[in-house]
Design an enzyme around this catalytic site. Structure first.
Site, PDB file in Angstrom:
ATOM      1  CB  CYS A   1     -31.616  54.752 -36.918  1.00 44.74           C
ATOM      2  SG  CYS A   1     -33.062  53.801 -36.178  1.00 44.74           S
TER       3      CYS A   1
ATOM      4  CD  GLU B   1     -38.637  56.983 -39.520  1.00 41.62           C
ATOM      5  OE1 GLU B   1     -38.074  57.174 -39.261  1.00 41.62           O
ATOM      6  OE2 GLU B   1     -39.798  57.714 -39.365  1.00 41.62           O
TER       7      GLU B   1
ATOM      8  N   GLY C   1     -31.444  59.150 -48.661  1.00 42.24           N
ATOM      9  CA  GLY C   1     -32.780  60.005 -48.407  1.00 42.24           C
ATOM     10  C   GLY C   1     -32.927  60.848 -49.086  1.00 42.24           C
TER      11      GLY C   1
ATOM     12  N   GLY D   1     -32.959  54.184 -44.150  1.00 46.71           N
ATOM     13  CA  GLY D   1     -31.493  54.198 -44.312  1.00 46.71           C
ATOM     14  C   GLY D   1     -30.694  55.476 -44.172  1.00 46.71           C
ATOM     15  CB  SER D   2     -27.697  56.423 -45.201  1.00 49.99           C
ATOM     16  OG  SER D   2     -27.353  56.088 -46.612  1.00 49.99           O
TER      17      SER D   2
HETATM   18  P1  NAD Z   1     -28.267  52.370 -46.636  1.00 47.24           P
HETATM   19  O1  NAD Z   1     -28.521  53.451 -47.168  1.00 47.24           O
HETATM   20  O2  NAD Z   1     -26.999  52.131 -47.556  1.00 47.24           O
HETATM   21  O3  NAD Z   1     -29.524  51.416 -47.733  1.00 47.24           O
HETATM   22  C1  NAD Z   1     -31.447  51.361 -47.537  1.00 47.24           C
HETATM   23  C2  NAD Z   1     -32.128  51.119 -48.153  1.00 47.24           C
HETATM   24  O4  NAD Z   1     -31.801  52.118 -49.351  1.00 47.24           O
HETATM   25  C3  NAD Z   1     -31.206  49.799 -49.285  1.00 47.24           C
HETATM   26  O5  NAD Z   1     -32.426  49.278 -49.430  1.00 47.24           O
HETATM   27  C4  NAD Z   1     -30.595  50.775 -49.639  1.00 47.24           C
HETATM   28  O6  NAD Z   1     -30.573  49.660 -50.975  1.00 47.24           O
HETATM   29  C5  NAD Z   1     -31.392  51.791 -50.595  1.00 47.24           C
HETATM   30  N1  NAD Z   1     -31.459  52.720 -51.802  1.00 47.24           N
HETATM   31  C6  NAD Z   1     -29.572  53.190 -51.335  1.00 47.24           C
HETATM   32  N2  NAD Z   1     -29.777  54.370 -52.051  1.00 47.24           N
HETATM   33  C7  NAD Z   1     -31.058  54.303 -53.021  1.00 47.24           C
HETATM   34  C8  NAD Z   1     -31.554  55.110 -54.037  1.00 47.24           C
HETATM   35  N3  NAD Z   1     -30.767  56.049 -54.352  1.00 47.24           N
HETATM   36  N4  NAD Z   1     -33.170  54.717 -54.245  1.00 47.24           N
HETATM   37  C9  NAD Z   1     -32.977  53.498 -54.289  1.00 47.24           C
HETATM   38  N5  NAD Z   1     -32.993  53.195 -53.384  1.00 47.24           N
HETATM   39  C10 NAD Z   1     -31.645  53.538 -52.529  1.00 47.24           C
HETATM   40  O7  NAD Z   1     -28.375  52.327 -45.395  1.00 47.24           O
HETATM   41  P2  NAD Z   1     -27.833  50.864 -44.624  1.00 47.24           P
HETATM   42  O8  NAD Z   1     -26.604  50.770 -44.616  1.00 47.24           O
HETATM   43  O9  NAD Z   1     -28.615  49.274 -44.462  1.00 47.24           O
HETATM   44  O10 NAD Z   1     -28.579  51.305 -43.498  1.00 47.24           O
HETATM   45  C11 NAD Z   1     -28.118  51.871 -42.146  1.00 47.24           C
HETATM   46  C12 NAD Z   1     -28.638  53.504 -41.767  1.00 47.24           C
HETATM   47  O11 NAD Z   1     -30.159  52.907 -41.360  1.00 47.24           O
HETATM   48  C13 NAD Z   1     -28.020  53.820 -40.617  1.00 47.24           C
HETATM   49  O12 NAD Z   1     -27.776  55.273 -41.460  1.00 47.24           O
HETATM   50  C14 NAD Z   1     -29.063  54.117 -39.795  1.00 47.24           C
HETATM   51  O13 NAD Z   1     -29.242  55.056 -38.751  1.00 47.24           O
HETATM   52  C15 NAD Z   1     -30.312  53.942 -40.906  1.00 47.24           C
HETATM   53  N6  NAD Z   1     -31.568  53.884 -39.999  1.00 47.24           N
HETATM   54  C16 NAD Z   1     -32.767  54.944 -40.172  1.00 47.24           C
HETATM   55  C17 NAD Z   1     -34.043  54.078 -38.947  1.00 47.24           C
HETATM   56  C18 NAD Z   1     -34.788  54.541 -38.681  1.00 47.24           C
HETATM   57  O14 NAD Z   1     -35.897  54.792 -38.626  1.00 47.24           O
HETATM   58  N7  NAD Z   1     -33.903  56.840 -38.490  1.00 47.24           N
HETATM   59  C19 NAD Z   1     -33.783  52.853 -39.113  1.00 47.24           C
HETATM   60  C20 NAD Z   1     -32.860  52.482 -39.361  1.00 47.24           C
HETATM   61  C21 NAD Z   1     -31.782  52.263 -39.989  1.00 47.24           C
END
Ligand code: NAD
Length: 516
Positions: A299, A265, A248, A243-244
């Site tokens: 991403c 990631e 992370g 995720g973002s």
């Molecule tokens: P996001 O960070 O908003 O959410 C990702 C996941 O994390 C969701 O399931 C969310 O509910 C969970 N989450 C958020 N805060 C949390 C916490 N404090 N504790 C536990 N879980 C938590 O991201 P998004 O908007 O769903 O996805 C887009 C982002 O993901 C972009 O930044 C993109 O670059 C990244 N991404 C990275 C990769 C990679 O492999 N590097 C792949 C796909 C997406």
């Protein structure tokens, strides 16, 4: 679309599913313990999913631990046979599941099917891996001793996924974890719970039929009720989170605080360098796909374009012309011929508009797009693919951030040193590319000293987006340092044990120490 994928995948029979007509006209979001999910192309509500809370998470972890104790006893090649059957099941449901990815997430149909194919590919890969998982043997300095390492299952793995790859990111994790002898507990994004339900059900259906119920668990809940407690839970030795960077940072710290292991990631801010001697046609096609594919919601999306000053003007003109063409193909992602679907939700459109506004205020010039779009009157979350040229100073702070939308910032450089400094001058380090016919330029980019691209992925004459599963996938710096998918990424899902066997029978210490 061939049929109604929600029905075809049996989701309407899932007790967690709430039919749209029973949602009292509520719109997308979490309402009274139900996550309502919508089609981002039309705004139409697809259904609701009853959310799990912390008690359900606790139960799922306990069940996963019990399943793990049995699963790790199954020989790895036999675990591979279960994964092989799961891959076959994904082949069977590829079409409705790929269409559900398009329906709920908004990527075009070809990419939705491609995403399920990625899970099939990683399943195939994991089957082969199930006959390897190799450790090394080392020569012992002590006579009559043998030293080696072995890789052991680590335990139930917590998997947190982003909305933009609602099926494949789980696949990368779960298929490798499964052959490694681990069970998984998956917390998906609340923007794509239906894909998660259908995906996990397909795997668990096969595993249960083969006598291994409980290897794949799914817990759908809010970050407060499920995400954060899951991350903090000491019973999960590994948390794999995609995720973002903001997420992370929170997850990495919480897992580190309990001395657990995390595989992160995170976001990217990927650049393409087009050098003076590049094959411009190749560079153009790769850049357009990298920047507008999946409506800029990968991403690995190309977000920055660094052009050598000698080709900048002409290349930019061609780029704008190409954008004019692709912009006529914005629309319903499930319709044939569409190249660009919607953004995830209304908030994503607001973030897009805010980034465009900031870029203008910082001296950026919008060369194409920059506005909302409403193809064929669709009420979804569409925006125009957008090109913004940086001011002559190359100072454009908004371009240092990842905005999850199709905005491409264009910069100009004089020499490769300047290009590399600009390239590496962002916090994220996921994917990168250079287009050049010169071995000197490409070796500068890939320098074995590490002074070239600082990203986890560095390509020559191939764009930033669209990785194959055979290599390790992931990035450096704020992208989190994790690696998934191919190469030796499987090691993240196992624990290493170094073993010394004294077969000579004599008491002997390392470093020649005598203890008589
Ligand atoms: P996001 O960070 O908003 O959410 C990702 C996941 O994390 C969701 O399931 C969310 O509910 C969970 N989450 C958020 N805060 C949390 C916490 N404090 N504790 C536990 N879980 C938590 O991201 P998004 O908007 O769903 O996805 C887009 C982002 O993901 C972009 O930044 C993109 O670059 C990244 N991404 C990275 C990769 C990679 O492999 N590097 C792949 C796909 C997406």
């Amino acid at each position: 679309m061939s049929s109604d994928p929600i029905r075809a995948l049996g989701l309407t029979d899932d007790p967690r599913f709430v039919a749209p007509e029973k949602l009292g006209g509520k719109s997308a979001g979490v309402h009274d313990g139900v996550a309502i999910t919508e089609n981002p192309a039309t705004g139409e509500v697809l259904g609701g999913v009853r959310l799990d809370g912390s008690a359900a998470l606790d139960r799922a972890i306990n069940e996963s631990i019990e399943a793990f104790k049995k699963w790790r006893e199954v020989p790895a090649p036999a675990r591979g046979q279960v994964v092989r059957a799961i891959g076959e099941e994904f082949r069977r449901v590829k079409e409705p599941l790929g269409e559900l990815v398009s329906l709920e997430m908004g990527k075009i149909r070809a990419e939705g099917l491609g995403e399920v194919q990625e899970t099939i590919d990683i399943a195939d890969y994991a089957v082969g891996l199930s006959r390897q998982l190799p450790g090394q043997v080392f020569p012992s300095e002590r006579a009559g001793h043998r030293m080696f390492e072995q890789w052991l299952p680590i335990g139930p793995v917590g998997v947190i996924t982003a909305f933009n790859f609602p099926n494949a990111v789980w696949g990368w994790n779960a298929m490798l974890a499964a052959v490694c002898g681990d069970t998984t507990i998956w917390k998906p994004s609340l923007l794509t719970p239906l894909v998660a339900m259908a995906t996990n059900a397909a795997a668990e259906r096969v595993a249960a039929k083969m006598g291994h119920a409980g290897v794949f668990k799914l817990v759908i809940g809010t970050d407060d009720a499920v995400g954060k407690p899951m991350v903090a839970d000491r019973r999960l030795p590994l948390i794999s989170a995609t995720g973002s960077c903001r997420m992370g940072r929170a997850v990495g710290q919480a897992v580190a605080a309990r001395l657990g292991r995390s595989l992160l990631e995170l976001g990217g801010n990927n650049a393409v360098i087009v050098h003076s001697d590049a094959d411009q046609e190749l560079a153009l096609r790769s850049t357009v796909f990298g920047a507008v594919g999946t409506a800029g919601q990968r991403c690995t999306t190309t977000r920055r374009l660094l052009l050598h000053e000698s080709i900048a003007e002409k290349f930019t003109e061609r780029l704008v012309a190409a954008y004019k063409q692709v912009a006529t193909r914005i629309g319903d992602p499930l319709k044939e011929g569409t190249l660009i679907g919607p953004l995830a939700n209304a908030a994503a459109v607001e973030q897009f508009l805010a980034a465009v506004k900031a870029a203008k205020a910082q001296g950026g010039e919008v060369l194409f797009g920059g506005e909302r779009a409403a193809p064929n009157g669709l009420k979804g979350h569409f925006v125009q693919p957008t090109i913004i040229r940086a001011p002559r100073s190359n100072k454009l702070p908004i371009a240092m951030e990842e905005t999850f939308a199709p905005i491409l910032y264009v910069f100009t450089y004089k020499d490769l040193d300047e290009a590399m400094a600009m390239h590496n001058g962002v916090d994220q380090g996921l994917s990168s590319a250079i287009f050049t016919e010169s071995i000197r330029a490409s070796e500068r980019f890939l320098s074995p000293t590490g002074s070239g691209s600082d990203c986890g992925i560095a390509n020559v004459n191939a764009g930033t987006s669209g990785a194959e599963i055979g290599g390790a996938f992931g990035g450096e710096k704020d992208t989190g340092g994790g690696r998934e998918s191919g190469s030796d990424s499987w090691k993240a899902y196992m624990r290493r044990q170094t073993t010394t066997i004294n077969f000579g029978g004599k008491f002997e210490l390392a470093q020649g120490i005598r203890f008589e």
